[in-house]
Design a protein around this motif. Structure first.
Motif, PDB file in Angstrom:
ATOM      1  N   PHE A   9     -43.743 -80.399-107.444  1.00 29.95           N
ATOM      2  CA  PHE A   9     -43.547 -79.665-106.193  1.00 29.95           C
ATOM      3  C   PHE A   9     -42.156 -79.036-106.147  1.00 29.95           C
ATOM      4  CE2 PHE A   9     -42.079 -79.753-101.744  1.00 29.95           C
ATOM      5  CZ  PHE A   9     -43.031 -78.927-101.158  1.00 29.95           C
ATOM      6  N   ALA A  10     -41.133 -79.828-106.446  1.00 26.36           N
ATOM      7  CA  ALA A  10     -39.758 -79.339-106.400  1.00 26.36           C
ATOM      8  C   ALA A  10     -39.524 -78.268-107.471  1.00 26.36           C
ATOM      9  CB  ALA A  10     -38.785 -80.500-106.589  1.00 26.36           C
ATOM     10  N   PHE A  11     -40.116 -78.449-108.643  1.00 28.58           N
ATOM     11  CA  PHE A  11     -39.916 -77.484-109.730  1.00 28.58           C
ATOM     12  C   PHE A  11     -40.547 -76.140-109.386  1.00 28.58           C
ATOM     13  CE2 PHE A  11     -41.177 -75.563-113.817  1.00 28.58           C
ATOM     14  CZ  PHE A  11     -39.924 -75.456-114.403  1.00 28.58           C
ATOM     15  N   ARG A  12     -41.745 -76.158-108.813  1.00 32.04           N
ATOM     16  CA  ARG A  12     -42.400 -74.909-108.422  1.00 32.04           C
ATOM     17  C   ARG A  12     -41.601 -74.189-107.347  1.00 32.04           C
ATOM     18  NH1 ARG A  12     -48.638 -74.959-107.167  1.00 32.04           N
ATOM     19  NH2 ARG A  12     -48.065 -72.770-106.888  1.00 32.04           N
ATOM     20  N   ALA A  13     -41.089 -74.954-106.379  1.00 22.81           N
ATOM     21  CA  ALA A  13     -40.265 -74.351-105.333  1.00 22.81           C
ATOM     22  C   ALA A  13     -38.998 -73.742-105.936  1.00 22.81           C
ATOM     23  CB  ALA A  13     -39.907 -75.396-104.278  1.00 22.81           C
ATOM     24  N   LEU A  14     -38.439 -74.416-106.920  1.00 21.36           N
ATOM     25  CA  LEU A  14     -37.235 -73.919-107.586  1.00 21.36           C
ATOM     26  C   LEU A  14     -37.518 -72.597-108.295  1.00 21.36           C
ATOM     27  CD1 LEU A  14     -34.322 -75.156-107.960  1.00 21.36           C
ATOM     28  CD2 LEU A  14     -35.055 -75.760-110.259  1.00 21.36           C
ATOM     29  N   ILE A  15     -38.629 -72.537-109.007  1.00 20.90           N
ATOM     30  CA  ILE A  15     -38.994 -71.316-109.729  1.00 20.90           C
ATOM     31  C   ILE A  15     -39.251 -70.169-108.759  1.00 20.90           C
ATOM     32  CG2 ILE A  15     -40.721 -70.261-111.228  1.00 20.90           C
ATOM     33  CD1 ILE A  15     -38.774 -72.159-112.633  1.00 20.90           C
ATOM     34  N   ILE A  16     -39.946 -70.452-107.666  1.00 19.74           N
ATOM     35  CA  ILE A  16     -40.220 -69.412-106.665  1.00 19.74           C
ATOM     36  C   ILE A  16     -38.920 -68.839-106.127  1.00 19.74           C
ATOM     37  CG2 ILE A  16     -41.135 -69.015-104.345  1.00 19.74           C
ATOM     38  CD1 ILE A  16     -43.370 -71.008-105.025  1.00 19.74           C
ATOM     39  N   GLY A  17     -37.975 -69.715-105.799  1.00 16.45           N
ATOM     40  CA  GLY A  17     -36.690 -69.239-105.291  1.00 16.45           C
ATOM     41  C   GLY A  17     -35.957 -68.369-106.287  1.00 16.45           C
ATOM     42  N   GLY A  18     -35.932 -68.788-107.547  1.00 16.19           N
ATOM     43  CA  GLY A  18     -35.231 -68.017-108.565  1.00 16.19           C
ATOM     44  C   GLY A  18     -35.879 -66.675-108.842  1.00 16.19           C
ATOM     45  N   VAL A  19     -37.204 -66.662-108.967  1.00 16.84           N
ATOM     46  CA  VAL A  19     -37.922 -65.415-109.286  1.00 16.84           C
ATOM     47  C   VAL A  19     -37.818 -64.408-108.144  1.00 16.84           C
ATOM     48  CG1 VAL A  19     -40.202 -64.431-109.715  1.00 16.84           C
ATOM     49  CG2 VAL A  19     -39.508 -66.508-110.903  1.00 16.84           C
ATOM     50  N   VAL A  20     -38.052 -64.874-106.921  1.00 16.28           N
ATOM     51  CA  VAL A  20     -37.996 -63.963-105.768  1.00 16.28           C
ATOM     52  C   VAL A  20     -36.592 -63.388-105.593  1.00 16.28           C
ATOM     53  CG1 VAL A  20     -38.225 -63.810-103.259  1.00 16.28           C
ATOM     54  CG2 VAL A  20     -39.919 -65.071-104.585  1.00 16.28           C
ATOM     55  N   THR A  21     -35.574 -64.224-105.746  1.00 13.68           N
ATOM     56  CA  THR A  21     -34.200 -63.732-105.610  1.00 13.68           C
ATOM     57  C   THR A  21     -33.868 -62.722-106.702  1.00 13.68           C
ATOM     58  OG1 THR A  21     -33.552 -65.869-104.685  1.00 13.68           O
ATOM     59  CG2 THR A  21     -31.786 -64.420-105.391  1.00 13.68           C
ATOM     60  N   GLY A  22     -34.296 -63.002-107.921  1.00 12.20           N
ATOM     61  CA  GLY A  22     -34.057 -62.064-109.012  1.00 12.20           C
ATOM     62  C   GLY A  22     -34.722 -60.724-108.771  1.00 12.20           C
ATOM     63  N   LEU A  23     -35.979 -60.744-108.342  1.00 11.80           N
ATOM     64  CA  LEU A  23     -36.702 -59.498-108.074  1.00 11.80           C
ATOM     65  C   LEU A  23     -36.075 -58.727-106.922  1.00 11.80           C
ATOM     66  CD1 LEU A  23     -40.415 -60.660-108.451  1.00 11.80           C
ATOM     67  CD2 LEU A  23     -39.081 -59.281-110.048  1.00 11.80           C
ATOM     68  N   MET A  24     -35.689 -59.433-105.856  1.00  8.88           N
ATOM     69  CA  MET A  24     -35.079 -58.760-104.717  1.00  8.88           C
ATOM     70  C   MET A  24     -33.721 -58.172-105.082  1.00  8.88           C
ATOM     71  SD  MET A  24     -37.155 -58.618-102.286  1.00  8.88           S
ATOM     72  CE  MET A  24     -35.949 -57.815-101.233  1.00  8.88           C
ATOM     73  N   SER A  25     -32.998 -58.831-105.984  1.00  7.97           N
ATOM     74  CA  SER A  25     -31.700 -58.284-106.398  1.00  7.97           C
ATOM     75  C   SER A  25     -31.884 -56.963-107.149  1.00  7.97           C
ATOM     76  CB  SER A  25     -30.960 -59.299-107.272  1.00  7.97           C
ATOM     77  OG  SER A  25     -31.536 -59.392-108.574  1.00  7.97           O
ATOM     78  N   ILE A  26     -32.943 -56.890-107.944  1.00  8.80           N
ATOM     79  CA  ILE A  26     -33.229 -55.632-108.657  1.00  8.80           C
ATOM     80  C   ILE A  26     -33.578 -54.522-107.678  1.00  8.80           C
ATOM     81  CG2 ILE A  26     -34.812 -54.514-110.271  1.00  8.80           C
ATOM     82  CD1 ILE A  26     -35.043 -57.171-111.737  1.00  8.80           C
ATOM     83  N   ILE A  27     -34.380 -54.848-106.663  1.00 11.53           N
ATOM     84  CA  ILE A  27     -34.797 -53.843-105.682  1.00 11.53           C
ATOM     85  C   ILE A  27     -33.617 -53.391-104.824  1.00 11.53           C
ATOM     86  CG2 ILE A  27     -36.245 -53.453-103.639  1.00 11.53           C
ATOM     87  CD1 ILE A  27     -38.265 -55.426-104.871  1.00 11.53           C
ATOM     88  N   VAL A  28     -32.858 -54.342-104.315  1.00 13.10           N
ATOM     89  CA  VAL A  28     -31.787 -54.012-103.363  1.00 13.10           C
ATOM     90  C   VAL A  28     -30.561 -53.435-104.061  1.00 13.10           C
ATOM     91  CG1 VAL A  28     -30.189 -55.000-101.660  1.00 13.10           C
ATOM     92  CG2 VAL A  28     -32.582 -55.748-101.716  1.00 13.10           C
ATOM     93  N   ARG A  29     -30.232 -53.960-105.231  1.00  9.38           N
ATOM     94  CA  ARG A  29     -28.981 -53.552-105.870  1.00  9.38           C
ATOM     95  C   ARG A  29     -29.206 -52.707-107.130  1.00  9.38           C
ATOM     96  NH1 ARG A  29     -24.006 -57.265-106.022  1.00  9.38           N
ATOM     97  NH2 ARG A  29     -23.254 -55.119-106.143  1.00  9.38           N
ATOM     98  N   TRP A  30     -30.357 -52.068-107.194  1.00  8.10           N
ATOM     99  CA  TRP A  30     -30.619 -51.230-108.362  1.00  8.10           C
ATOM    100  C   TRP A  30     -29.633 -50.061-108.445  1.00  8.10           C
ATOM    101  CZ3 TRP A  30     -33.025 -51.276-112.840  1.00  8.10           C
ATOM    102  CH2 TRP A  30     -33.206 -50.071-113.518  1.00  8.10           C
TER     103      TRP A  30
END
Length: 244
Positions: A9-30
């Motif tokens: 459970f904790a590992f999946r939540a960790l991955i979700i946080g990392g992936v979503v933040t990475g994708l949003m950084s590409i969109i916002v700070r492209w």
């Protein structure tokens, strides 16, 4: 919850946080970050920036996980103190309103210097409220319990706002970008936790039941082996007695 399922459970939540933040950084700070490095052939800098945002997402995920389990404790305490779920729900509604007003008056207003700033801030708040509402409605459909709608909204709005304060306090260069980027992993991780935790609890209960069945079967087998061994020893003793 078993340790194994908690880790999943904790590992999946960790991955979700990392992936979503990475994708949003590409969109916002492209435009102001990634595009410049890519155009200059600075692949290492671009990848390093992405990696930094991913680790930032991991950090936000851990904060959200602590916030969720803190909320579960506070929720139980609130129900016990109020001695009425209805009263506790009204208190949660009041706290939601207070959180929204606080964000608008004390987090947005002092730093909204133009119409575009207000458009960004109110837009993000609307995204949070819509995502919270959809998550809460899905939670009600999954459980069939209408009374958890308010509690779900409280967690998704009030607790998310508390976790969002980390970004709202950042008012240096790029403050608005961080406010935008960090909201989405908070929403994603909190929605995952709210909707998926019961599945892991059920899986843990199933694992514990299977473990008890295996333990019982092993105990019965050991008892059977003991009886067989005892019978063999008695037979050997009887044979020795007859020979004498």
């Amino acid at each position: 919850m078993t340790i194994r399922n908690w880790f999943k459970f904790a590992f999946r939540a960790l991955i979700i946080g990392g992936v979503v933040t990475g994708l949003m950084s590409i969109i916002v700070r492209w435009g102001d970050f990634y595009a410049q490095h890519f155009s200059n052939g600075e692949w290492g800098e671009a990848f390093g920036g992405l990696l930094w945002f991913v680790f930032l997402g991991f950090t936000m995920s851990m904060i959200c996980q602590m916030g969720y389990f803190a909320y579960l404790t506070v929720h139980q305490i609130g129900v016990n103190i109020c001695r009425s779920l209805t009263l506790w729900n009204w208190i949660q509604i009041l706290l939601i309103i207070v959180a929204v007003i606080d964000v608008i008056l004390f987090r947005f207003k002092p730093y909204a210097h133009s119409a575009n700033d207000w458009l960004l801030y109110i837009g993000l708040l609307v995204v949070l409220i819509i995502a919270a509402s959809l998550t809460a409605i899905k939670k009600v459909k999954m459980t069939g319990k209408k009374h958890i709608l308010i509690s779900s909204l409280f967690f998704m709005i009030f607790v998310s706002v508390i976790e969002w304060l980390i970004a709202l306090w950042v008012r240096s260069s790029g403050g608005n970008e961080y406010i935008t980027i960090l909201l989405f992993p908070i929403i994603a991780v909190n929605a995952f936790q709210l909707l998926e935790l019961p599945k892991y609890n059920a899986k843990s209960a199933e694992d514990i039941k299977k473990r008890e069945e295996r333990r019982k079967a092993r105990s019965e087998q050991e008892d059977q082996n003991t009886k067989v061994k005892k019978t063999q020893e008695e037979n050997q003793n009887n044979k020795k007695t007859k020979r004498k």
